[in-house]
Design an enzyme around this catalytic site. Structure first.
Site, PDB file in Angstrom:
ATOM      1  CE1 TYR A  92     -29.354 -68.486   9.601  1.00 18.80           C
ATOM      2  CE2 TYR A  92     -30.774 -66.555   9.331  1.00 18.80           C
ATOM      3  CZ  TYR A  92     -30.433 -67.857   8.991  1.00 18.80           C
ATOM      4  OH  TYR A  92     -31.158 -68.521   8.037  1.00 18.80           O
ATOM      5  CD  GLU A 103     -35.121 -72.945   6.296  1.00 21.60           C
ATOM      6  OE1 GLU A 103     -35.226 -73.908   5.500  1.00 21.60           O
ATOM      7  OE2 GLU A 103     -34.173 -72.159   6.275  1.00 21.60           O
ATOM      8  CD1 TRP A 155     -33.894 -66.955  11.302  1.00 24.85           C
ATOM      9  CD2 TRP A 155     -34.873 -68.954  11.112  1.00 24.85           C
ATOM     10  NE1 TRP A 155     -32.928 -67.870  10.970  1.00 24.85           N
ATOM     11  CE2 TRP A 155     -33.501 -69.096  10.855  1.00 24.85           C
ATOM     12  CE3 TRP A 155     -35.696 -70.088  11.061  1.00 24.85           C
ATOM     13  CZ2 TRP A 155     -32.929 -70.335  10.528  1.00 24.85           C
ATOM     14  CZ3 TRP A 155     -35.128 -71.316  10.753  1.00 24.85           C
ATOM     15  CH2 TRP A 155     -33.768 -71.436  10.486  1.00 24.85           C
TER      16      TRP A 155
END
Ligand SMILES: [Zn+2]
Length: 189
Positions: A20, A42, A50
């Site tokens: 990522y 988000e 995350w």
């Protein structure tokens, strides 16, 4: 993936997180479909890590019609109840409801600005802000720009768009380059 490369320390060694970081994080995103995907993920992240969201990303994709905001904006109570039973995503009632209302707000912004991208990038004069932090500890959690964007999104009815969430969005979608200076991606994004 090369282990010899210097990268931002936050991604650690988890291959999912490293990929990522190496492929997506900080690359300018201008297409609305991807911007909505990040925004939805988000808003679900708020209060969580995350990596937790990244691990569930494909579950979210399957649960939320491939992040198709037009479809999400039309979700009825039956679909919402289904999502609230889905153990593969984050079953937070307020966040699930917000995903639907945010999709509606997103389309309102598109109507007004031609695209969500036009709207969002307008906050940085259509040019990524290139920072030059030496360590992750120097990277702020919010900035004046994220404060302003957050405030404007809230005014437009968006939920779960506090300045911290918005700044994470700005970093992810390349509105700001917050790779540390020694990271191999710093000069690539
Ligand atoms: Zn980096």
């Amino acid at each position: 993936m090369s282990s010899k490369k210097v990268r931002c320390e936050w991604c650690g060694t988890d291959p999912l997180y490293v990929n990522y970081h190496d492929i997506e994080w900080g690359v300018p995103v201008k297409d609305d479909k991807t911007l909505f995907e990040f925004l939805l993920l988000e808003t679900f992240q708020a209060g969580l890590s995350w990596i937790t969201i990244l691990r569930k990303r494909e579950n979210f994709r399957a649960a939320f019609d491939n992040f198709n905001y037009k479809k999400i904006a039309k979700y009825d109570q039956k679909k919402i109840d289904e999502l609230l039973q889905n153990a593969g995503i984050i079953r937070n009632k307020l966040k699930v409801y917000s995903a639907v209302s945010n999709a509606k707000c997103f389309m309102e912004v598109q109507k007004e600005f031609g695209s969500f991208s036009n709207y969002m990038w307008g906050f940085v004069d259509n040019t990524p802000i290139k920072n030059a932090y030496k360590t992750h500890a120097e990277v702020p959690a919010t900035t004046l720009v994220s404060d302003a964007l957050s405030k404007d999104l809230k005014k437009r009815g968006f939920k779960f768009v506090g300045s911290t969430v918005v700044y994470a969005h700005m970093q992810a979608t390349g509105m700001v380059n917050d790779h540390i200076k020694t990271c191999f991606r710093y000069s690539e994004v």
